[in-house]
Design an enzyme around this catalytic site. Structure first.
Site, PDB file in Angstrom:
ATOM      1  N   ASN A  83      20.530  13.701  -6.839  1.00 47.35           N
ATOM      2  CA  ASN A  83      19.091  13.890  -6.658  1.00 47.35           C
ATOM      3  C   ASN A  83      18.401  13.266  -7.862  1.00 47.35           C
ATOM      4  OD1 ASN A  83      16.483  14.746  -6.140  1.00 47.35           O
ATOM      5  ND2 ASN A  83      16.871  16.869  -6.752  1.00 47.35           N
ATOM      6  N   LYS A 115      15.339  12.759  -8.550  1.00 43.95           N
ATOM      7  CA  LYS A 115      14.046  13.330  -8.919  1.00 43.95           C
ATOM      8  C   LYS A 115      13.060  12.191  -9.223  1.00 43.95           C
ATOM      9  CE  LYS A 115      16.320  17.571 -10.299  1.00 43.95           C
ATOM     10  NZ  LYS A 115      16.339  18.744 -11.188  1.00 43.95           N
ATOM     11  N   HIS A 127      13.837  22.593  -2.537  1.00 43.98           N
ATOM     12  CA  HIS A 127      14.342  22.546  -3.912  1.00 43.98           C
ATOM     13  C   HIS A 127      13.560  23.532  -4.780  1.00 43.98           C
ATOM     14  CE1 HIS A 127      15.350  20.986  -7.901  1.00 43.98           C
ATOM     15  NE2 HIS A 127      16.387  20.392  -7.335  1.00 43.98           N
ATOM     16  N   GLU A 153      12.321  23.289  -7.596  1.00 44.36           N
ATOM     17  CA  GLU A 153      11.130  22.714  -8.229  1.00 44.36           C
ATOM     18  C   GLU A 153       9.974  22.637  -7.240  1.00 44.36           C
ATOM     19  OE1 GLU A 153      13.940  20.177 -11.274  1.00 44.36           O
ATOM     20  OE2 GLU A 153      12.991  19.147  -9.586  1.00 44.36           O
ATOM     21  N   GLU A 201      21.249  26.687  -5.944  1.00 43.89           N
ATOM     22  CA  GLU A 201      20.686  26.320  -7.242  1.00 43.89           C
ATOM     23  C   GLU A 201      20.353  27.581  -8.029  1.00 43.89           C
ATOM     24  OE1 GLU A 201      17.762  22.721  -6.863  1.00 43.89           O
ATOM     25  OE2 GLU A 201      17.110  24.333  -5.552  1.00 43.89           O
ATOM     26  N   GLY A 235      18.331  22.083 -15.640  1.00 39.84           N
ATOM     27  CA  GLY A 235      17.587  21.445 -16.714  1.00 39.84           C
ATOM     28  C   GLY A 235      17.596  22.230 -18.010  1.00 39.84           C
ATOM     29  N   SER A 284      23.202  21.960 -12.858  1.00 41.74           N
ATOM     30  CA  SER A 284      23.718  21.258 -14.041  1.00 41.74           C
ATOM     31  C   SER A 284      25.209  20.959 -13.943  1.00 41.74           C
ATOM     32  CB  SER A 284      23.419  22.054 -15.331  1.00 41.74           C
ATOM     33  OG  SER A 284      22.031  22.170 -15.523  1.00 41.74           O
TER      34      SER A 284
END
Length: 248
Positions: A9, A11, A94, A96, A166, A172, A209
């Site tokens: 991904n 991003k 997702h 985010e 996730e 991150g 991660s």
């Protein structure tokens, strides 16, 4: 050896100058691997992905889409548009998107239905925040997200979805969930989908991660079928190591 799904991904990263050699190399790397390889690129590079990846072993797709076919939705992209570029995949729900753009389970459900209607494989994301985990709400949050995103879908449709767990607190931050934590939640999600929707062989990726240093430990867990890879997919050397991971 277990066949793994390793999907990058990107991003909001990369440029045309960076992507040209990246796509050239990734097709070669994927052609030599027994694992399933994919990349989800920024919308503006879908034409480039189609031109360079179509016909290769590398699946490609987008990182989001709207649930309407067309209309006055400035800045949005429809499934029809993704279909025009031959997209195999689309990331939906997702963390985010949920956090920064306030996407609800109901909205994600509409997107999942539309992707399936257009023959695009959704990568449906779910996962809890650190606050939710520390408050003993992780399982209830994951159950709400999964059941909400799959509302009104039957066994056949659910079987076409790739899922990605996730742990939001491990994205991150440089902190990964332990392999035991990832296995526990993914096995819980698989049991939930089997009980609620009759799908006993759902594909579940880990999306927190994942990197070469922890890949073998995490991907060797019995319930984990691969990874949705963020930062590590941007570095070709790291992504190559992940693509070449072999576990029993």
């Amino acid at each position: 050896m277990k066949k793994l799904y390793l999907i990058g991904n990107m991003k909001m990263n990369m440029s045309i100058a960076e992507l040209e050699p990246y796509f050239e190399n990734i097709t070669t790397i994927a052609s030599q691997s027994s694992n399933v390889v994919g990349v989800c690129v920024p919308y503006v590079y879908l034409d480039m992905a189609q031109g360079m990846l179509n016909g290769s072993k590398v699946l490609y797709g987008a990182q989001n889409m709207h649930f309407q076919d067309s209309g006055a939705y400035t800045g949005e992209i429809s499934a029809n548009m993704l279909e025009d570029f031959g997209c195999d995949l689309v990331v939906l729900g997702h963390s985010e998107r949920r956090a920064y753009f306030h996407e609800s389970d109901e909205e994600i459900n509409l997107k999942v239905k539309k992707a399936l209607e257009k023959g695009i494989t959704p990568i449906l994301c779910f996962g809890e925040t650190l606050e939710e985990r520390e408050g003993s709400m992780a399982h209830s949050v994951v159950e709400r997200q999964i059941v909400g995103a799959l509302a009104d879908l039957g066994e056949e449709d659910v079987s076409r979805i790739i899922f990605a767990y996730e742990p939001v607190w491990a994205i991150g931050t440089g902190v990964s969930a332990t392999s035991e934590q990832a296995e526990e939640m993914i096995s819980f999600a698989k049991r939930l989908i089997a009980d609620e929707f009759g799908v006993n062989n759902s594909i579940m990726l880990y999306g927190g991660s994942l990197k070469p240093s922890n890949a073998e430990d995490i991907l060797s867990k019995p319930s984990i079928d691969g990874g949705l890879i963020g930062g590590a997919c941007l570095k070709l050397q790291d992504f190559e190591q992940l693509i070449n991971t072999k576990v029993e």
